[in-house]
Design a protein around this motif. Structure first.
Motif, PDB file in Angstrom:
ATOM      1  N   GLN A 125     -16.742  19.705 -41.999  1.00 53.04           N
ATOM      2  CA  GLN A 125     -15.896  19.736 -43.048  1.00 53.04           C
ATOM      3  C   GLN A 125     -15.080  18.529 -42.189  1.00 53.04           C
ATOM      4  OE1 GLN A 125     -12.111  20.833 -43.839  1.00 53.04           O
ATOM      5  NE2 GLN A 125     -11.019  19.055 -45.136  1.00 53.04           N
ATOM      6  N   LYS A 126     -15.348  18.317 -40.131  1.00 57.82           N
ATOM      7  CA  LYS A 126     -15.078  17.833 -39.176  1.00 57.82           C
ATOM      8  C   LYS A 126     -16.252  17.510 -38.631  1.00 57.82           C
ATOM      9  CE  LYS A 126     -10.971  16.285 -36.691  1.00 57.82           C
ATOM     10  NZ  LYS A 126      -9.297  17.031 -36.512  1.00 57.82           N
ATOM     11  N   TYR A 127     -16.537  16.165 -37.486  1.00 61.32           N
ATOM     12  CA  TYR A 127     -17.710  16.117 -37.028  1.00 61.32           C
ATOM     13  C   TYR A 127     -16.856  15.313 -35.785  1.00 61.32           C
ATOM     14  CZ  TYR A 127     -21.269  18.158 -39.788  1.00 61.32           C
ATOM     15  OH  TYR A 127     -21.923  18.954 -40.844  1.00 61.32           O
ATOM     16  N   ILE A 128     -16.126  15.840 -34.432  1.00 65.13           N
ATOM     17  CA  ILE A 128     -15.945  15.208 -33.565  1.00 65.13           C
ATOM     18  C   ILE A 128     -17.112  14.393 -32.374  1.00 65.13           C
ATOM     19  CG2 ILE A 128     -14.111  15.098 -31.361  1.00 65.13           C
ATOM     20  CD1 ILE A 128     -12.609  16.838 -33.084  1.00 65.13           C
ATOM     21  N   MET A 129     -17.094  13.396 -31.880  1.00 67.33           N
ATOM     22  CA  MET A 129     -18.055  13.176 -30.930  1.00 67.33           C
ATOM     23  C   MET A 129     -17.292  11.833 -29.636  1.00 67.33           C
ATOM     24  SD  MET A 129     -20.726  11.819 -34.154  1.00 67.33           S
ATOM     25  CE  MET A 129     -19.511  11.447 -35.130  1.00 67.33           C
ATOM     26  N   ASN A 130     -17.778  12.567 -28.795  1.00 64.35           N
ATOM     27  CA  ASN A 130     -17.582  11.631 -27.222  1.00 64.35           C
ATOM     28  C   ASN A 130     -18.608  10.620 -27.162  1.00 64.35           C
ATOM     29  OD1 ASN A 130     -14.877  12.492 -27.528  1.00 64.35           O
ATOM     30  ND2 ASN A 130     -15.040  13.906 -25.852  1.00 64.35           N
ATOM     31  N   LEU A 131     -18.402   8.803 -27.034  1.00 68.67           N
ATOM     32  CA  LEU A 131     -19.591   8.323 -26.683  1.00 68.67           C
ATOM     33  C   LEU A 131     -19.503   8.546 -25.112  1.00 68.67           C
ATOM     34  CD1 LEU A 131     -19.012   5.425 -28.369  1.00 68.67           C
ATOM     35  CD2 LEU A 131     -20.405   7.414 -29.257  1.00 68.67           C
ATOM     36  N   LYS A 132     -20.106   8.133 -24.168  1.00 70.43           N
ATOM     37  CA  LYS A 132     -20.266   7.584 -22.956  1.00 70.43           C
ATOM     38  C   LYS A 132     -19.626   6.171 -22.625  1.00 70.43           C
ATOM     39  CE  LYS A 132     -24.177   3.979 -23.340  1.00 70.43           C
ATOM     40  NZ  LYS A 132     -23.288   2.557 -22.647  1.00 70.43           N
ATOM     41  N   ASN A 133     -19.422   6.588 -21.272  1.00 70.85           N
ATOM     42  CA  ASN A 133     -18.757   5.197 -20.922  1.00 70.85           C
ATOM     43  C   ASN A 133     -19.221   4.136 -20.944  1.00 70.85           C
ATOM     44  OD1 ASN A 133     -17.249   7.578 -19.693  1.00 70.85           O
ATOM     45  ND2 ASN A 133     -17.956   6.824 -17.297  1.00 70.85           N
ATOM     46  N   LEU A 134     -18.168   3.386 -21.763  1.00 72.49           N
ATOM     47  CA  LEU A 134     -18.567   2.585 -22.513  1.00 72.49           C
ATOM     48  C   LEU A 134     -18.708   0.774 -21.295  1.00 72.49           C
ATOM     49  CD1 LEU A 134     -16.253   1.880 -25.625  1.00 72.49           C
ATOM     50  CD2 LEU A 134     -17.970   2.406 -25.560  1.00 72.49           C
ATOM     51  N   GLU A 135     -19.757  -0.153 -21.896  1.00 66.00           N
ATOM     52  CA  GLU A 135     -19.310  -1.087 -20.478  1.00 66.00           C
ATOM     53  C   GLU A 135     -18.788  -2.109 -21.504  1.00 66.00           C
ATOM     54  OE1 GLU A 135     -23.921  -1.261 -19.655  1.00 66.00           O
ATOM     55  OE2 GLU A 135     -23.618   0.750 -17.772  1.00 66.00           O
ATOM     56  N   ALA A 136     -19.223  -3.412 -20.630  1.00 63.51           N
ATOM     57  CA  ALA A 136     -19.028  -5.154 -21.900  1.00 63.51           C
ATOM     58  C   ALA A 136     -20.204  -5.114 -22.912  1.00 63.51           C
ATOM     59  CB  ALA A 136     -18.513  -6.090 -20.268  1.00 63.51           C
TER      60      ALA A 136
END
Length: 470
Positions: free
Chosen positions: A129-140
């Motif tokens: 029902q729910k998927y939680i995802m983290n991305l890598k450190n963002l760049e400009a």
């Protein structure tokens, strides 16, 4: 919108997907009266469902005559933390939720960034029902439109969800190194992307400097950027020799060092602040200086020591090199690993260069011209040296002679004192005949005695009276 069709004799089952906040159109076969009935509601003539919610998921029925068409609406909802507005180096959190009247499928999720490159997120929760995802450190450079592709084999789903990320930050690397020589002019620049991404919010920042990683910081100036993209800077430090250029490229923070000192080296950090969050970009300034000992022209036949020194630590793949322009291989000397100072002893005048080499690339060079002293200066130096040596020798001889004379005078005075003491302790008359004759004479008028004491003759004049007893 994804549409799936399963046919039967009297009933058609359709699968349709939609996104929360969007709209979906439910279609009946052509030339029929379009009456739709949801299991959760009364019969309604519906064509479109706007502003979808997860609760809108379910089965919708279109019935005409003996035929019936059922559409299963599968709704997805993608939520992005911070409303999609991030600073550089932050980690966004994505939450994908789904709802359907049928059992929820096991989804396969793939992300593509703004450059259409595949990104593998970190899954923290894989509940259907729910998927939680983290991305890598963002760049400009991650600023732009991303794609979340959702796939399922049963039921067959292939849904693309487009979402926007705005990443406020620097177009510079997080950390870079810049080189300069003493007394040169250096401009340090940080290029922001707030106008490129049309950032419509106020944010602030500051530029600080510290000489070492653990040293105290000094705030050089702070700045503010308005929602209209206007940049305002305020100088804070008056003890540090620097300038804020008035004319500079758009969306750029700059500091100018008109005359670099050796102690201007260190870390220059440009920091951004937005809604209590921070990001920064650092430029490390490495300064090179050169000195000679002795200073001044190089005399013929003399030697000179040239010293090349850089501030801070060098990376493992960097080193210093001394070389004489148009010289030979004998005039080249390299430093060892991690050495920040290199000395070379020279006996030839000319143009000498100190290079800082990193990965076989000359990052900076300091050219030092060693002048040869004129001939008359050489003669003056030789004459001065010879005259100085003679003067020192004469002074040494005079000191030795004076010391010998002073020592002899002390010895003579000591012997005189010893002679007087000896005479005083021996005032009694001699025994026998000499004593009787002295008694008859009564006294001796001023007699001159010659006494030999310690190898020297001491003459004493004294009067002996008859009252002296034998």
């Amino acid at each position: 919108m994804n549409l799936c069709l399963i046919s039967s004799m009297a009933q058609q089952n359709l699968l349709q997907t939609g996104l929360a906040g969007g709209e979906v159109t439910l279609n009946c076969p052509e030339n029929t009266r379009e009456y739709w009935k949801s299991k959760a509601s009364n019969s309604l003539p519906l064509l479109r469902v706007r502003k979808l919610n997860l609760s809108d998921a379910g089965i919708y029925t279109c019935q005409y005559g003996s035929h019936k068409v059922q559409t299963s609406l599968h709704v997805f909802k993608l939520t992005i933390s911070s409303d999609g507005h991030f600073l550089q180096n932050e980690v966004p959190e994505l939450i994908l939720m789904q709802n359907s009247s049928s059992p929820l499928p096991d989804l396969s999720i793939t992300l593509f960034n703004s450059n259409n490159n595949r990104v593998r997120p970190e899954l923290k929760n894989e509940m259907r029902q729910k998927y939680i995802m983290n991305l890598k450190n963002l760049e400009a450079t991650d600023n732009g439109t991303w794609v979340c592709q959702v796939h399922s084999d049963s039921p067959p789903i292939n849904q693309k969800i487009f979402f926007a990320l705005k990443v406020l930050g620097f177009q510079n690397p997080d950390s870079e190194r810049k080189y300069a020589t003493v007394d040169s002019t250096v401009i340090l620049s940080w290029h922001l992307n707030f106008q490129k991404i049309k950032w419509k919010e106020d944010f602030t920042g500051q530029l600080i400097w510290k000489q070492q990683e653990s040293a105290n910081t000094l705030q050089l100036f702070d700045f503010k950027v308005t929602a209209q993209g206007e940049l305002h800077e305020t100088k804070k430090s008056s003890n540090f020799l620097f300038e804020i250029p008035e004319r500079k490229p758009e969306s750029t923070i700059q500091v100018k060092l008109p005359k670099v000192h050796f102690n201007h080296s260190g870390q220059y950090q440009c920091q951004l602040a937005y809604q209590g969050r921070y990001t920064q970009s650092k430029i490390e300034l490495v300064v090179m200086k050169v000195s000679s000992d002795p200073a001044g022209p190089l005399s013929r036949g003399a030697n000179m020591t040239l010293t090349c020194q850089v501030s801070g630590q060098l990376p493992p793949n960097a080193y210093l090199r001394w070389e004489r322009v148009n010289g030979t291989k004998m005039d080249i000397k390299n430093s060892k690993q991690h050495e920040v100072k290199l000395e070379v002893n020279i006996s030839a005048a000319g143009l000498w260069s100190c290079h800082l080499i990193e990965d076989n690339d000359r990052k900076i060079s300091f050219h030092y011209h060693v002048e040869e002293a004129p001939v008359w200066i050489n003669y003056v130096i030789i004459g001065t040296s010879v005259g100085g040596g003679i003067l020192v020798f004469v002074l040494a001889c005079l000191c030795i002679i004076s010391s010998i004379k002073w020592k002899r005078r002390r010895q003579r005075a000591r012997r005189m004192a010893q002679g007087r003491q000896y005479l005083l302790e021996n005032k009694t008359c001699q025994m026998g005949k000499d004593c009787f004759q002295e008694r008859q004479a009564g006294w001796l008028s001023r007699e001159k005695l010659n006494l030999s004491l310690f190898g020297e003759t001491v003459q004493l004049h004294f009067s002996i009276f008859s009252s002296y007893s034998c």
